[in-house]
Design an enzyme around this catalytic site. Structure first.
Site, PDB file in Angstrom:
ATOM      1  N   LYS A  88       7.609  56.490  49.160  1.00 22.50           N
ATOM      2  CA  LYS A  88       8.281  57.763  49.458  1.00 22.50           C
ATOM      3  C   LYS A  88       7.279  58.868  49.738  1.00 22.50           C
ATOM      4  O   LYS A  88       6.093  58.798  49.383  1.00 22.50           O
ATOM      5  CB  LYS A  88       9.206  58.164  48.307  1.00 22.50           C
ATOM      6  CG  LYS A  88       8.545  58.266  46.931  1.00 22.50           C
ATOM      7  CD  LYS A  88       7.809  59.563  46.648  1.00 22.50           C
ATOM      8  CE  LYS A  88       7.179  59.635  45.272  1.00 22.50           C
ATOM      9  NZ  LYS A  88       6.381  60.859  45.048  1.00 22.50           N
TER      10      LYS A  88
ATOM     11  N   ASP B 219      10.745  58.457  39.596  1.00 24.33           N
ATOM     12  CA  ASP B 219      10.858  58.026  40.989  1.00 24.33           C
ATOM     13  C   ASP B 219      11.584  56.699  41.162  1.00 24.33           C
ATOM     14  O   ASP B 219      11.917  56.320  42.281  1.00 24.33           O
ATOM     15  CB  ASP B 219       9.461  57.893  41.612  1.00 24.33           C
ATOM     16  CG  ASP B 219       8.766  59.233  41.802  1.00 24.33           C
ATOM     17  OD1 ASP B 219       9.459  60.266  41.805  1.00 24.33           O
ATOM     18  OD2 ASP B 219       7.527  59.246  41.937  1.00 24.33           O
TER      19      ASP B 219
END
Length: 309
Positions: A17, A145
């Site tokens: 990401k 995350d």
């Protein structure tokens, strides 16, 4: 015959990401910070293959430097498998083969992607049948995350980053990332932002107790307009990362001079992300940075979250 019976293992792919926006709140009494971030999943993937075993073990391969990635019980993917075993009551173990593409200790969520992939793979392999909500709750116990690596796409994360709301993002955004062989400690970067804020109290804008992602970021993502996004991307941790690693600032300047619309430190660093206007512009920027001696990759997003392949 089920898919798991027909094939000896389950393979799951999960994305790295980029935080296209990241605002950090003040340190709380428990030592953590609330944050607000706009996540975008990009097409650098971690592949995890889960096979039946009486024990818990893993093996690592990949296109990135694996030095520093643990292969013992501290590995986040093994912790994910153990957590799922306890939650489901499954009595066996698993062997995980992990192939890594996301830079290690680079602020791009590679370890979190491994954990998300392990949850999905073990759930399928063991037939535990957990719901998406239950997998998300387990993911949130592993790190901020990990839930996003499950979800993928583009999302707004609040709290510690694990409270997610999908965000509409049209089209595709082109990025060039520059990796670095020397990783950075996320806790050290957070400690540094606290020091900076204390040193410059009264000289910098007030820190919001409840961070948020501005509407302008959501509008840019919804429009699929890289120029709009370039005007609003931001990372509160960037100043701290550059204080710890001044050399990164020179690379940011070089990328912008070579045509990037905008640049930022990815998460807690040291990976750097440069936004390009098009695929052609991204390739030209990648070549310019490689010519200057940097390891650069052209990636794009958003892409899907953890799924069986």
């Amino acid at each position: 015959m089920t898919l798991v019976e027909e094939f000896p293992g389950v393979r799951v792919r999960a994305p790295g990401k980029i935080n296209v926006y990241l605002e950090i709140g003040p340190r709380k009494d428990d030592g953590y910070h609330d944050l607000a971030t706009a996540y975008q999943a990009i097409n650098l993937f971690e592949d995890v293959v889960a096979t039946h075993s009486d024990e818990f073990s893993l093996a690592l391969t990949g296109t990135v430097d694996l030095i520093g990635v643990p292969v013992d019980e501290s590995n986040l993917a093994l912790r994910a498998a153990r957590l799922l075993q306890r939650a489901s009551g499954y009595s066996g173990g698993v062997h995980l083969d992990i192939r890594k593409e996301v830079p290690v200790a680079g602020g791009m969520g590679g370890g979190s992607a491994d954990a998300a992939a392990a949850l999905v793979a073990c759930d399928a392999l063991w037939g535990t049948g957990l719901s998406s909500r239950e997998l998300h709750d387990l993911a949130a116990q592993l790190g901020a995350d990990v839930p996003f690596a499950l979800m993928g796409g583009t999302a707004i994360g609040t709290g510690r980053g694990d409270v997610l709301n999908p965000a509409l993002a049209r089209g595709r955004f082109e990025w060039v990332i520059v990796t670095n062989q020397i990783g950075m400690s996320t806790p050290a970067t957070y400690d540094e932002i606290d020091r900076l804020r204390e040193e410059h109290a009264g000289k910098i804008p007030a820190v919001h107790e409840t961070p948020s992602v501005p509407a302008s970021v959501l509008h840019a993502l919804r429009a699929g307009d890289p120029r709009m996004l370039a005007d609003v991307i931001h990372n509160d941790l960037q100043a701290a990362a550059l204080r710890l690693r001044p050399d990164l600032g020179e690379v940011l300047e070089r990328g912008e001079a070579a045509g990037a619309l905008a640049s930022l430190v990815s998460g807690s660093g040291p990976t750097l992300a440069f936004l390009a206007e098009s695929k052609a512009e991204a390739r030209a920027l990648q070549q310019a940075l490689e010519s200057a001696g940097h390891e650069a990759l052209n990636v794009s997003g958003p892409v899907h979250g953890a799924r069986i392949v």
